[in-house]
Design a protein around this motif. Structure first.
Motif, PDB file in Angstrom:
ATOM      1  N   LEU A 141       5.939  -6.529  -2.124  1.00  0.00           N
ATOM      2  CA  LEU A 141       6.727  -6.333  -3.334  1.00  0.00           C
ATOM      3  C   LEU A 141       5.957  -5.382  -4.334  1.00  0.00           C
ATOM      4  CD1 LEU A 141       8.810  -7.301  -5.085  1.00  0.00           C
ATOM      5  CD2 LEU A 141       7.519  -9.200  -5.846  1.00  0.00           C
ATOM      6  N   LYS A 142       4.759  -5.619  -4.566  1.00  0.00           N
ATOM      7  CA  LYS A 142       3.986  -4.880  -5.618  1.00  0.00           C
ATOM      8  C   LYS A 142       4.072  -3.333  -5.033  1.00  0.00           C
ATOM      9  CE  LYS A 142      -0.608  -3.914  -7.321  1.00  0.00           C
ATOM     10  NZ  LYS A 142      -2.037  -4.083  -7.201  1.00  0.00           N
ATOM     11  N   ASP A 143       3.837  -2.931  -3.652  1.00  0.00           N
ATOM     12  CA  ASP A 143       3.902  -1.573  -3.456  1.00  0.00           C
ATOM     13  C   ASP A 143       5.426  -1.042  -3.867  1.00  0.00           C
ATOM     14  OD1 ASP A 143       1.448  -1.737  -2.451  1.00  0.00           O
ATOM     15  OD2 ASP A 143       1.846  -1.637  -0.534  1.00  0.00           O
ATOM     16  N   ALA A 144       6.612  -1.962  -3.301  1.00  0.00           N
ATOM     17  CA  ALA A 144       8.097  -1.433  -3.772  1.00  0.00           C
ATOM     18  C   ALA A 144       8.130  -1.181  -5.311  1.00  0.00           C
ATOM     19  CB  ALA A 144       8.783  -2.491  -3.048  1.00  0.00           C
ATOM     20  N   ILE A 145       7.673  -2.084  -5.964  1.00  0.00           N
ATOM     21  CA  ILE A 145       7.963  -1.887  -7.366  1.00  0.00           C
ATOM     22  C   ILE A 145       7.118  -0.804  -7.674  1.00  0.00           C
ATOM     23  CG2 ILE A 145       7.075  -2.898  -9.544  1.00  0.00           C
ATOM     24  CD1 ILE A 145       7.379  -5.462  -8.559  1.00  0.00           C
ATOM     25  N   GLU A 146       5.968  -0.420  -7.385  1.00  0.00           N
ATOM     26  CA  GLU A 146       5.216   0.773  -7.824  1.00  0.00           C
ATOM     27  C   GLU A 146       6.001   2.194  -7.483  1.00  0.00           C
ATOM     28  OE1 GLU A 146       1.097  -0.136  -6.343  1.00  0.00           O
ATOM     29  OE2 GLU A 146       0.495  -1.045  -8.397  1.00  0.00           O
ATOM     30  N   GLU A 147       6.365   1.973  -6.254  1.00  0.00           N
ATOM     31  CA  GLU A 147       7.145   2.990  -5.607  1.00  0.00           C
ATOM     32  C   GLU A 147       8.298   3.414  -6.463  1.00  0.00           C
ATOM     33  OE1 GLU A 147       5.413   2.466  -1.218  1.00  0.00           O
ATOM     34  OE2 GLU A 147       7.204   1.676  -1.578  1.00  0.00           O
ATOM     35  N   SER A 148       9.042   2.202  -6.627  1.00  0.00           N
ATOM     36  CA  SER A 148      10.268   2.445  -7.437  1.00  0.00           C
ATOM     37  C   SER A 148      10.042   3.032  -8.913  1.00  0.00           C
ATOM     38  CB  SER A 148      11.059   1.189  -7.762  1.00  0.00           C
ATOM     39  OG  SER A 148      10.521   0.384  -8.339  1.00  0.00           O
ATOM     40  N   LEU A 149       9.181   2.824  -9.538  1.00  0.00           N
ATOM     41  CA  LEU A 149       8.668   3.136 -11.004  1.00  0.00           C
ATOM     42  C   LEU A 149       8.060   4.684 -11.025  1.00  0.00           C
ATOM     43  CD1 LEU A 149       6.966  -0.152 -12.247  1.00  0.00           C
ATOM     44  CD2 LEU A 149       9.361   0.614 -12.629  1.00  0.00           C
ATOM     45  N   GLN A 150       7.906   4.924  -9.754  1.00  0.00           N
ATOM     46  CA  GLN A 150       7.082   6.437  -9.616  1.00  0.00           C
ATOM     47  C   GLN A 150       8.094   7.255  -8.951  1.00  0.00           C
ATOM     48  OE1 GLN A 150       3.355   6.005  -7.490  1.00  0.00           O
ATOM     49  NE2 GLN A 150       2.626   4.524  -9.041  1.00  0.00           N
ATOM     50  N   ASN A 151       9.732   6.654  -8.664  1.00  0.00           N
ATOM     51  CA  ASN A 151      10.543   7.476  -8.253  1.00  0.00           C
ATOM     52  C   ASN A 151      10.457   7.932  -6.850  1.00  0.00           C
ATOM     53  OD1 ASN A 151      12.521   7.052 -10.368  1.00  0.00           O
ATOM     54  ND2 ASN A 151      11.400   8.661 -11.449  1.00  0.00           N
ATOM     55  N   GLU A 152       9.524   7.154  -5.905  1.00  0.00           N
ATOM     56  CA  GLU A 152       9.271   7.489  -4.741  1.00  0.00           C
ATOM     57  C   GLU A 152       9.839   6.499  -3.809  1.00  0.00           C
ATOM     58  OE1 GLU A 152       4.838   6.559  -4.223  1.00  0.00           O
ATOM     59  OE2 GLU A 152       4.401   8.075  -5.651  1.00  0.00           O
ATOM     60  N   LEU A 153      10.299   6.989  -2.518  1.00  0.00           N
ATOM     61  CA  LEU A 153      10.952   6.502  -1.530  1.00  0.00           C
ATOM     62  C   LEU A 153      10.022   5.094  -1.193  1.00  0.00           C
ATOM     63  CD1 LEU A 153      12.003   9.047   0.957  1.00  0.00           C
ATOM     64  CD2 LEU A 153      13.488   7.880  -0.687  1.00  0.00           C
ATOM     65  N   ILE A 154      10.770   4.190  -1.116  1.00  0.00           N
ATOM     66  CA  ILE A 154      10.394   2.888  -0.659  1.00  0.00           C
ATOM     67  C   ILE A 154       9.867   2.914   0.654  1.00  0.00           C
ATOM     68  CG2 ILE A 154      10.624   0.142  -0.765  1.00  0.00           C
ATOM     69  CD1 ILE A 154      10.742   1.685  -3.448  1.00  0.00           C
ATOM     70  N   ALA A 155       8.446   2.721   1.038  1.00  0.00           N
ATOM     71  CA  ALA A 155       7.974   2.804   2.349  1.00  0.00           C
ATOM     72  C   ALA A 155       8.554   1.717   3.330  1.00  0.00           C
ATOM     73  CB  ALA A 155       6.447   2.826   2.281  1.00  0.00           C
ATOM     74  N   ILE A 156       8.329   0.348   2.859  1.00  0.00           N
ATOM     75  CA  ILE A 156       8.761  -0.871   3.401  1.00  0.00           C
ATOM     76  C   ILE A 156       9.927  -1.209   2.839  1.00  0.00           C
ATOM     77  CG2 ILE A 156       8.372  -3.012   4.629  1.00  0.00           C
ATOM     78  CD1 ILE A 156       5.492  -1.838   4.984  1.00  0.00           C
ATOM     79  N   LYS A 157      11.219  -1.390   3.257  1.00  0.00           N
ATOM     80  CA  LYS A 157      12.364  -1.963   2.513  1.00  0.00           C
ATOM     81  C   LYS A 157      12.881  -3.429   3.008  1.00  0.00           C
ATOM     82  CE  LYS A 157      14.284   2.795   1.927  1.00  0.00           C
ATOM     83  NZ  LYS A 157      15.574   3.633   2.168  1.00  0.00           N
ATOM     84  N   ARG A 158      12.581  -3.761   4.087  1.00  0.00           N
ATOM     85  CA  ARG A 158      12.578  -5.165   4.469  1.00  0.00           C
ATOM     86  C   ARG A 158      11.424  -5.622   5.402  1.00  0.00           C
ATOM     87  NH1 ARG A 158      18.542  -5.984   5.131  1.00  0.00           N
ATOM     88  NH2 ARG A 158      19.422  -4.631   3.428  1.00  0.00           N
ATOM     89  N   THR A 159      11.379  -7.074   5.111  1.00  0.00           N
ATOM     90  CA  THR A 159      10.600  -7.751   5.820  1.00  0.00           C
ATOM     91  C   THR A 159      11.016  -9.060   6.086  1.00  0.00           C
ATOM     92  OG1 THR A 159       9.256  -8.891   4.044  1.00  0.00           O
ATOM     93  CG2 THR A 159       8.207  -6.514   4.960  1.00  0.00           C
ATOM     94  N   LYS A 160      10.599 -10.011   6.763  1.00  0.00           N
ATOM     95  CA  LYS A 160      11.048 -11.245   6.988  1.00  0.00           C
ATOM     96  C   LYS A 160      10.241 -12.393   6.273  1.00  0.00           C
ATOM     97  CE  LYS A 160      11.643 -14.756  10.884  1.00  0.00           C
ATOM     98  NZ  LYS A 160      11.508 -15.030  11.948  1.00  0.00           N
ATOM     99  N   ALA A 161      10.959 -12.978   5.505  1.00  0.00           N
ATOM    100  CA  ALA A 161      10.423 -13.883   4.553  1.00  0.00           C
ATOM    101  C   ALA A 161      10.068 -15.148   5.282  1.00  0.00           C
ATOM    102  CB  ALA A 161      11.299 -14.193   3.395  1.00  0.00           C
TER     103      ALA A 161
END
Length: 197
Positions: free
Chosen positions: A169-189
């Motif tokens: 989640l942290k990585d996805a938030i940071e990537e989105s705020l930096q307008n980068e592609l999300i490296a991991i889009k799905r995981t199993k909760a």
């Protein structure tokens, strides 16, 4: 024969587009029209700000789920770190918990982000959440950026790493705020299944 094959391809493409749309793009109009009870003040209202230009994190929680309790500190830290740039919505699905139980959970674990009671599971079903804890990150246009686990600390129910090594989640938030592609889009909760009552 060729015409039948052509029609079949068209139908399959339509089904694919519909499945993709239902799973990856959500309507701000639909979400902003949903009224939920705010667990903090017991007032019902539209929980989502339709004019917000921030990404949104939806955090599905259960007051009795051990993993939700264990992740409360991590979630509070993420909220404090990103609250000025990302909207956070804690969602308690179903009718299993009274507002007093939810307030006690919020107080005991010092939940700092807003908590809403989704008693009819309208938000949960619309966003296709099935587990607590589970997180869903949408961009400002409500496209799905990330869905799944908070990090990789919980391997399975009752089995955890000493500490997480991936911070989804942290990585996805940071990537989105930096307008980068999300490296991991799905995981199993990993956690407790959202109940049916």
């Amino acid at each position: 024969m060729l015409r039948k094959l052509y029609l079949l391809i068209i139908v399959m493409n339509c089904l694919h587009v519909n499945a993709q749309t239902n799973d990856s793009v959500f309507s701000v109009t639909t979400l902003s029209a949903i009224m939920l009870l705010n667990a903090n003040n017991n007032q019902s209202g539209y929980f989502l700000n339709p004019t917000s230009e921030k990404p949104s994190v939806f955090i599905f929680l259960s007051p009795e789920c051990p993993l939700c309790k264990n992740y409360s500190s991590t979630l509070n830290t993420l909220y404090q770190q990103f609250k000025n740039r990302v909207a956070f919505y804690g969602i308690i699905p179903g009718k299993a918990y009274s507002s007093q139980e939810i307030k006690a959970f919020s107080s005991n674990y010092q939940i700092s982000f807003p908590l809403f009671i989704d008693s009819n599971k309208i938000v949960s079903n619309y966003l296709q959440a099935s587990i607590t804890p589970q997180v869903i990150l949408l961009d400002e246009k409500h496209h799905l950026l990330y869905k799944g686990a908070i990090d990789n600390w919980a391997v399975s129910l009752g089995k955890q790493r000493v500490k997480p090594t991936q911070f989804y989640l942290k990585d996805a938030i940071e990537e989105s705020l930096q307008n980068e592609l999300i490296a991991i889009k799905r995981t199993k909760a990993v956690g407790c299944k959202i109940n049916d009552y």
